[in-house]
Design a protein around this motif. Structure first.
Motif, PDB file in Angstrom:
ATOM      1  N   ARG A  71       0.782  -1.147  -0.040  1.00 27.14           N
ATOM      2  CA  ARG A  71       0.110  -0.064   0.082  1.00 27.14           C
ATOM      3  C   ARG A  71       0.849   1.336   0.031  1.00 27.14           C
ATOM      4  O   ARG A  71       0.542   2.257  -0.776  1.00 27.14           O
ATOM      5  CB  ARG A  71      -0.813   0.173   1.199  1.00 27.14           C
ATOM      6  N   TRP A  72       2.046   1.126   0.754  1.00 26.95           N
ATOM      7  CA  TRP A  72       2.618   2.289   1.108  1.00 26.95           C
ATOM      8  C   TRP A  72       4.070   2.771   0.143  1.00 26.95           C
ATOM      9  O   TRP A  72       4.268   1.710  -0.702  1.00 26.95           O
ATOM     10  CB  TRP A  72       3.236   2.376   2.720  1.00 26.95           C
ATOM     11  N   ASP A  73       4.694   3.894   0.318  1.00 31.73           N
ATOM     12  CA  ASP A  73       5.517   4.116  -0.188  1.00 31.73           C
ATOM     13  C   ASP A  73       6.823   3.231   0.282  1.00 31.73           C
ATOM     14  O   ASP A  73       7.142   3.388   1.810  1.00 31.73           O
ATOM     15  CB  ASP A  73       5.962   5.793  -0.180  1.00 31.73           C
ATOM     16  N   ARG A  74       7.264   2.519  -0.236  1.00 28.51           N
ATOM     17  CA  ARG A  74       8.326   1.458   0.327  1.00 28.51           C
ATOM     18  C   ARG A  74       9.643   2.082   0.710  1.00 28.51           C
ATOM     19  O   ARG A  74      10.140   1.687   1.837  1.00 28.51           O
ATOM     20  CB  ARG A  74       8.611   0.290  -0.717  1.00 28.51           C
ATOM     21  N   ARG A 193       5.657   5.024  -7.348  1.00 28.87           N
ATOM     22  CA  ARG A 193       4.656   4.060  -7.644  1.00 28.87           C
ATOM     23  C   ARG A 193       3.175   4.507  -6.791  1.00 28.87           C
ATOM     24  O   ARG A 193       3.425   5.361  -5.874  1.00 28.87           O
ATOM     25  CB  ARG A 193       5.092   2.705  -6.969  1.00 28.87           C
ATOM     26  N   VAL A 195       0.132   5.011  -4.436  1.00 25.95           N
ATOM     27  CA  VAL A 195       0.175   4.554  -2.971  1.00 25.95           C
ATOM     28  C   VAL A 195      -1.310   4.484  -2.834  1.00 25.95           C
ATOM     29  O   VAL A 195      -2.280   5.126  -3.183  1.00 25.95           O
ATOM     30  CB  VAL A 195       0.810   5.680  -2.112  1.00 25.95           C
ATOM     31  N   THR A 196      -1.524   3.347  -2.301  1.00 21.11           N
ATOM     32  CA  THR A 196      -3.383   2.854  -1.931  1.00 21.11           C
ATOM     33  C   THR A 196      -3.728   3.715  -0.703  1.00 21.11           C
ATOM     34  O   THR A 196      -3.053   3.549   0.227  1.00 21.11           O
ATOM     35  CB  THR A 196      -3.239   1.412  -1.797  1.00 21.11           C
ATOM     36  N   ARG A 197      -4.801   4.249  -1.006  1.00 19.26           N
ATOM     37  CA  ARG A 197      -5.370   4.833   0.028  1.00 19.26           C
ATOM     38  C   ARG A 197      -6.832   4.030   0.459  1.00 19.26           C
ATOM     39  O   ARG A 197      -7.735   4.806   1.257  1.00 19.26           O
ATOM     40  CB  ARG A 197      -5.989   6.329  -0.440  1.00 19.26           C
ATOM     41  N   SER A 338       2.540  -4.948  -7.424  1.00 21.24           N
ATOM     42  CA  SER A 338       1.670  -4.388  -6.426  1.00 21.24           C
ATOM     43  C   SER A 338       1.571  -5.848  -5.439  1.00 21.24           C
ATOM     44  O   SER A 338       0.682  -5.540  -4.673  1.00 21.24           O
ATOM     45  CB  SER A 338       0.362  -4.481  -7.076  1.00 21.24           C
TER      46      SER A 338
END
Length: 405
Positions: A71-74, A193, A195-197, A338
């Motif tokens: 989900r997040w910025d790695r 990439r 980022v899922t919210r 993903s």
């Protein structure tokens, strides 16, 4: 166009170098933890509680950690993990320096370290294909394995020396290494990439997606099952050998060399892994480590010298990086970006659970059987899984790296 060598790949060298420093500090504090807890509390059981807190936190956070990494910025995940570990270790070092450290505080720090690793490792694994080209991914995976082995050897040796200087010193040094790693990662550049919210209530479903992704792919499922069985029996075997060596009167210095030789074998194996992966079939690369263990493990019954047992350990570890490189490279290339965090999280939990249960099995075997019997039973378990790997049609048809790419 020829790819830039890994040694001149700025982003890879930053990632590799920062974690090489961090792993030395981590292993130094890991070996120091039980010694310091015992000195502070006087309770061997308390030392076990602290180490268990680290392992349990890593397992509990493993699956949700992999989903969160997707989900997040790695890069930010890795930075936060380094920062949080540095702060927690500084708090422990200060408490020990002031003589006010408590068992709950030490348990908390150990749990923080385990949780951060459960987040950091999937983030790094998922970032690696963005840092190096596909043609160099196998070499990068092997070099990361070498880094871990060197960090384990150097950190373990350093930890005992630092404890002698002061109970707080290993944790202060570990905190410093995380600060160094944090600074290095600040200069890491990775392609952005999405980022899922998505709401947090969807996290469970995303974790199930990761489990389903691994289970529905026959080669991933087969390698996971075999890795679980192998780790279970080898972890048990390792404990049995240590107990057997002590019972035979092997000096503690030789037992230390035995443990270190596993790391030596791992380093040498990681250096030759890219060459073996490029020349041998994937099935041979995977089955090789199983057969090496099957042939070498029973020999411990006849070996009464710690240095010779260390040589056996080095031989057992020699081909493990080749198998890991083959499997990890295939999985990273097959898995979409993903899903890579969840892939790593699932595999870490699966293999980590087996490694955690192995010592318990070894302890039971030592209690129930004579030393040689426990060794042979573990060796028999390894032999059974070796036959499974050898005849398994999915593993025999394991795709080559060039086909995957």
């Amino acid at each position: 166009m020829t790819a830039v060598p890994l040694s001149r790949n700025r982003n890879y060298t930053l990632l590799w170098g920062s974690q090489a420093v961090s792993e030395v500090g981590f292993n130094a504090s890991l070996i120091a933890f039980p010694l310091v807890v015992l000195a502070v509390t006087g309770s061997p059981a308390a030392s076990g509680v602290v180490l268990a807190a680290d392992a349990i936190a890593q397992l509990v956070v493993g699956l949700p950690g992999g989903a969160l990494v997707d989900r997040w910025d790695r890069r930010r995940v890795m930075l936060w993990c380094e920062a949080v570990q540095a702060v927690s270790l500084v708090s422990l070092a200060l408490a020990l320096w002031q003589g006010s450290a408590s068992l709950p505080h030490m348990v908390f720090v150990a749990a923080v370290m385990g949780a951060c690793r459960a987040l950091f490792e999937p983030a790094e694994d998922a970032t690696l294909p963005s840092v190096v080209p596909d043609s160099q991914l196998a070499t990068a995976v092997a070099m990361n394995s070498a880094r871990s082995s060197v960090g384990q050897m150097a950190g373990t040796a350093l930890g005992g020396f630092l404890v002698a200087l002061g109970r707080w010193v290993p944790f202060a040094v570990d905190a410093f290494t995380h600060v160094v790693a944090f600074v290095g990662l600040c200069f890491l550049r990775v392609a952005p990439r999405p980022v899922t919210r998505a709401p947090m209530r969807h996290l469970g479903r995303e974790m199930l997606d990761g489990l389903r992704w691994v289970w529905q792919r026959p080669e991933m499922r087969a390698t996971a099952v075999c890795a679980v069985v192998l780790n279970l029996f080898f972890s048990a075997y390792y404990l049995v050998i240590i107990v057997l060596a002590q019972g035979r009167g092997v000096p503690s210095s030789e037992i230390g060399v035995m443990a270190a030789m596993l790391g030596v074998g791992g380093v040498v194996g990681a250096l030759i892994a890219p060459h073996l992966v490029s020349r041998l079939s994937p099935h041979v690369c995977i089955a090789g480590v199983f057969w090496a263990l099957t042939l070498l493990a029973p020999m411990a019954v006849f070996v009464h010298n710690g240095y010779l047992m260390g040589a056996l350990f080095a031989g057992m570890a020699l081909l493990a990086p080749t198998a890991n490189t083959t499997i990890s490279t295939h999985q990273l290339l097959l898995t979409p970006d993903s899903m890579r965090g969840r892939l790593s999280g699932v595999m870490n939990v699966v293999v980590g659970t087996a490694a955690a249960l192995g010592p318990a099995l070894g302890g039971v075997l030592v209690e129930l059987l004579p030393g040689s019997g426990a060794v042979l039973l573990c060796a028999g378990g390894i032999a059974i899984v070796t036959v499974m790997v050898t005849v398994n049609p999915v593993l025999r048809a394991y795709p080559r790296k060039d086909v995957m790419a």
